[in-house]
Design a protein around this motif. Structure first.
Motif, PDB file in Angstrom:
ATOM      1  N   VAL A 123       0.857  -1.186   0.000  1.00  0.00           N
ATOM      2  CA  VAL A 123       0.000   0.000   0.000  1.00  0.00           C
ATOM      3  C   VAL A 123       0.892   1.236   0.000  1.00  0.00           C
ATOM      4  N   LEU A 124       0.630   2.172  -0.912  1.00  0.00           N
ATOM      5  CA  LEU A 124       1.386   3.429  -0.973  1.00  0.00           C
ATOM      6  C   LEU A 124       0.412   4.584  -1.096  1.00  0.00           C
ATOM      7  N   ARG A 125       0.622   5.603  -0.298  1.00  0.00           N
ATOM      8  CA  ARG A 125      -0.197   6.800  -0.361  1.00  0.00           C
ATOM      9  C   ARG A 125       0.646   7.949  -0.914  1.00  0.00           C
ATOM     10  N   VAL A 126       0.087   8.676  -1.869  1.00  0.00           N
ATOM     11  CA  VAL A 126       0.799   9.773  -2.521  1.00  0.00           C
ATOM     12  C   VAL A 126       0.319  11.102  -1.943  1.00  0.00           C
ATOM     13  N   PHE A 127       1.223  11.829  -1.322  1.00  0.00           N
ATOM     14  CA  PHE A 127       0.928  13.157  -0.788  1.00  0.00           C
ATOM     15  C   PHE A 127       2.250  13.913  -0.667  1.00  0.00           C
ATOM     16  N   GLY A 128       2.160  15.221  -0.499  1.00  0.00           N
ATOM     17  CA  GLY A 128       3.346  16.047  -0.404  1.00  0.00           C
ATOM     18  C   GLY A 128       3.621  16.515   1.016  1.00  0.00           C
ATOM     19  N   ALA A 129       4.741  17.206   1.184  1.00  0.00           N
ATOM     20  CA  ALA A 129       5.143  17.687   2.499  1.00  0.00           C
ATOM     21  C   ALA A 129       4.129  18.661   3.081  1.00  0.00           C
ATOM     22  N   LYS A 130       3.589  19.533   2.240  1.00  0.00           N
ATOM     23  CA  LYS A 130       2.602  20.497   2.717  1.00  0.00           C
ATOM     24  C   LYS A 130       1.377  19.786   3.279  1.00  0.00           C
ATOM     25  N   ARG A 131       0.915  18.743   2.614  1.00  0.00           N
ATOM     26  CA  ARG A 131      -0.224  17.971   3.078  1.00  0.00           C
ATOM     27  C   ARG A 131       0.083  17.301   4.418  1.00  0.00           C
ATOM     28  N   LEU A 132       1.268  16.734   4.553  1.00  0.00           N
ATOM     29  CA  LEU A 132       1.625  16.044   5.785  1.00  0.00           C
ATOM     30  C   LEU A 132       1.714  17.027   6.950  1.00  0.00           C
ATOM     31  N   ASN A 133       2.287  18.196   6.715  1.00  0.00           N
ATOM     32  CA  ASN A 133       2.333  19.221   7.750  1.00  0.00           C
ATOM     33  C   ASN A 133       0.927  19.563   8.231  1.00  0.00           C
ATOM     34  N   GLN A 134       0.002  19.731   7.285  1.00  0.00           N
ATOM     35  CA  GLN A 134      -1.369  20.079   7.651  1.00  0.00           C
ATOM     36  C   GLN A 134      -2.040  18.939   8.407  1.00  0.00           C
ATOM     37  N   ASP A 135      -1.784  17.714   7.979  1.00  0.00           N
ATOM     38  CA  ASP A 135      -2.356  16.557   8.668  1.00  0.00           C
ATOM     39  C   ASP A 135      -1.892  16.504  10.121  1.00  0.00           C
ATOM     40  N   MET A 136      -0.620  16.804  10.345  1.00  0.00           N
ATOM     41  CA  MET A 136      -0.087  16.826  11.706  1.00  0.00           C
ATOM     42  C   MET A 136      -0.825  17.858  12.554  1.00  0.00           C
ATOM     43  N   GLN A 137      -1.001  19.036  11.988  1.00  0.00           N
ATOM     44  CA  GLN A 137      -1.690  20.090  12.725  1.00  0.00           C
ATOM     45  C   GLN A 137      -3.158  19.745  12.943  1.00  0.00           C
ATOM     46  N   ASP A 138      -3.795  19.151  11.950  1.00  0.00           N
ATOM     47  CA  ASP A 138      -5.190  18.752  12.088  1.00  0.00           C
ATOM     48  C   ASP A 138      -5.364  17.700  13.185  1.00  0.00           C
ATOM     49  N   ALA A 139      -4.330  16.897  13.404  1.00  0.00           N
ATOM     50  CA  ALA A 139      -4.374  15.867  14.442  1.00  0.00           C
ATOM     51  C   ALA A 139      -4.085  16.437  15.831  1.00  0.00           C
ATOM     52  N   GLY A 140      -3.787  17.727  15.895  1.00  0.00           N
ATOM     53  CA  GLY A 140      -3.569  18.366  17.187  1.00  0.00           C
ATOM     54  C   GLY A 140      -2.128  18.499  17.599  1.00  0.00           C
ATOM     55  N   PHE A 141      -1.202  18.294  16.658  1.00  0.00           N
ATOM     56  CA  PHE A 141       0.217  18.413  16.964  1.00  0.00           C
ATOM     57  C   PHE A 141       0.754  19.795  16.608  1.00  0.00           C
ATOM     58  N   GLU A 142       1.771  20.211  17.335  1.00  0.00           N
ATOM     59  CA  GLU A 142       2.549  21.404  17.007  1.00  0.00           C
ATOM     60  C   GLU A 142       3.899  20.940  16.474  1.00  0.00           C
ATOM     61  N   ILE A 143       4.229  21.270  15.246  1.00  0.00           N
ATOM     62  CA  ILE A 143       5.509  20.862  14.666  1.00  0.00           C
ATOM     63  C   ILE A 143       6.621  21.730  15.247  1.00  0.00           C
ATOM     64  N   THR A 144       7.594  21.084  15.882  1.00  0.00           N
ATOM     65  CA  THR A 144       8.674  21.812  16.539  1.00  0.00           C
ATOM     66  C   THR A 144       9.996  21.722  15.784  1.00  0.00           C
ATOM     67  N   TYR A 145      10.085  20.773  14.855  1.00  0.00           N
ATOM     68  CA  TYR A 145      11.309  20.663  14.055  1.00  0.00           C
ATOM     69  C   TYR A 145      10.959  20.029  12.721  1.00  0.00           C
ATOM     70  N   GLU A 146      11.458  20.603  11.647  1.00  0.00           N
ATOM     71  CA  GLU A 146      11.217  20.099  10.297  1.00  0.00           C
ATOM     72  C   GLU A 146      12.524  20.139   9.529  1.00  0.00           C
ATOM     73  N   TRP A 147      12.850  19.024   8.871  1.00  0.00           N
ATOM     74  CA  TRP A 147      14.116  18.957   8.151  1.00  0.00           C
ATOM     75  C   TRP A 147      13.984  18.013   6.960  1.00  0.00           C
ATOM     76  N   ARG A 148      14.557  18.454   5.852  1.00  0.00           N
ATOM     77  CA  ARG A 148      14.545  17.652   4.630  1.00  0.00           C
ATOM     78  C   ARG A 148      15.849  17.922   3.885  1.00  0.00           C
ATOM     79  N   PRO A 149      16.684  16.926   3.676  1.00  0.00           N
ATOM     80  CA  PRO A 149      17.976  17.161   3.034  1.00  0.00           C
ATOM     81  C   PRO A 149      17.902  17.468   1.544  1.00  0.00           C
ATOM     82  N   GLY A 150      16.749  17.298   0.926  1.00  0.00           N
ATOM     83  CA  GLY A 150      16.569  17.594  -0.493  1.00  0.00           C
ATOM     84  C   GLY A 150      15.109  17.453  -0.857  1.00  0.00           C
ATOM     85  N   PRO A 151      14.660  18.053  -1.970  1.00  0.00           N
ATOM     86  CA  PRO A 151      13.233  18.034  -2.328  1.00  0.00           C
ATOM     87  C   PRO A 151      12.662  16.652  -2.575  1.00  0.00           C
ATOM     88  N   SER A 152      13.499  15.692  -2.936  1.00  0.00           N
ATOM     89  CA  SER A 152      13.000  14.339  -3.170  1.00  0.00           C
ATOM     90  C   SER A 152      13.349  13.389  -2.015  1.00  0.00           C
TER      91      SER A 152
END
Length: 218
Positions: free
Chosen positions: A170-199
């Protein structure tokens, strides 16, 4: 059943999965370091989708206890062998899904980890809500996720065919912006975000509020 098919997929590839080297060791070590910033020697930790247990075993010296779960028995068989070879005593491997973990008897936890797993779950919102409910107030959720919606558009028509042939789970296709929003919708506060490259995988540390409000669970 879908669960059985997925389990067979991961059981089948477990030996290859365990043998494959980490492709970006520098990024992996950075994630280990940032995760350990969430730990104390008294921390209790849950890792869901632990695979063959490598990350849990590396974190073991820095915490009180880790419950590491996966639904693949073959993945966990390899994890248990690694645990014995390393002489680690404060990691418990268990065959289970996240929804099988009981916050009353197993938790609550100081840290929940989901590494390379959120793009593989059927219901991301449900998974994030369950992770939140398993955390103590002020606890941390640590994730690393391949965001296939960012730069992997060419896979979209291929995925259903590969899944039908048993080549993909099973694979779900979504982007970083969507995942950030999902985290916030679940009631989380993102305190650190890091990505070594766009892919590359998106690494997030998110905090459950110290005091719950509304529909959020304590």
């Amino acid at each position: 059943m879908g669960d059985s098919k997925e389990r067979r997929f991961w059981d089948k590839i477990s030996e290859k999965y365990a043998a494959d080297p980490i492709k970006d060791m520098e990024s992996y070590e950075h994630k280990l370091e940032m995760t350990r910033g969430c730990f104390t020697p008294e921390s209790t930790v849950l890792e869901f989708g632990c695979g063959t247990g490598g990350t849990a075993l590396l974190h073991a010296p820095f915490v009180k206890h880790i419950l590491a779960t996966d639904f693949s028995g073959e993945m966990l068989r390899i994890a248990e062998t690694r645990k014995a070879e390393a002489g680690v005593e404060n990691v418990t491997f268990r065959q289970a899904r996240l929804e099988d973990i009981d916050p009353a008897t197993d938790g609550p936890f100081d840290v929940v980890m989901g590494m390379s797993i959120l793009h593989l779950v059927r219901d991301r919102a449900e998974t994030l809500a369950r992770a939140r409910d398993l955390l103590k107030p002020g606890g941390r959720l640590v994730t690393s996720t391949v965001c296939l919606g960012d730069g992997f558009w060419f896979l979209i028509p291929i995925i259903p065919i590969a899944q039908a042939l048993g080549l993909f789970p099973v694979l779900r296709v979504f982007g970083a912006k969507r995942l950030n929003q999902d985290m916030q919708d679940a009631g989380f506060e993102i305190t650190y975000e890091w990505r070594p490259g766009p892919s590359k995988a998106l690494f997030l540390v998110a905090r459950k509020p110290a005091a719950s409000s509304g529909s959020q669970s304590a």
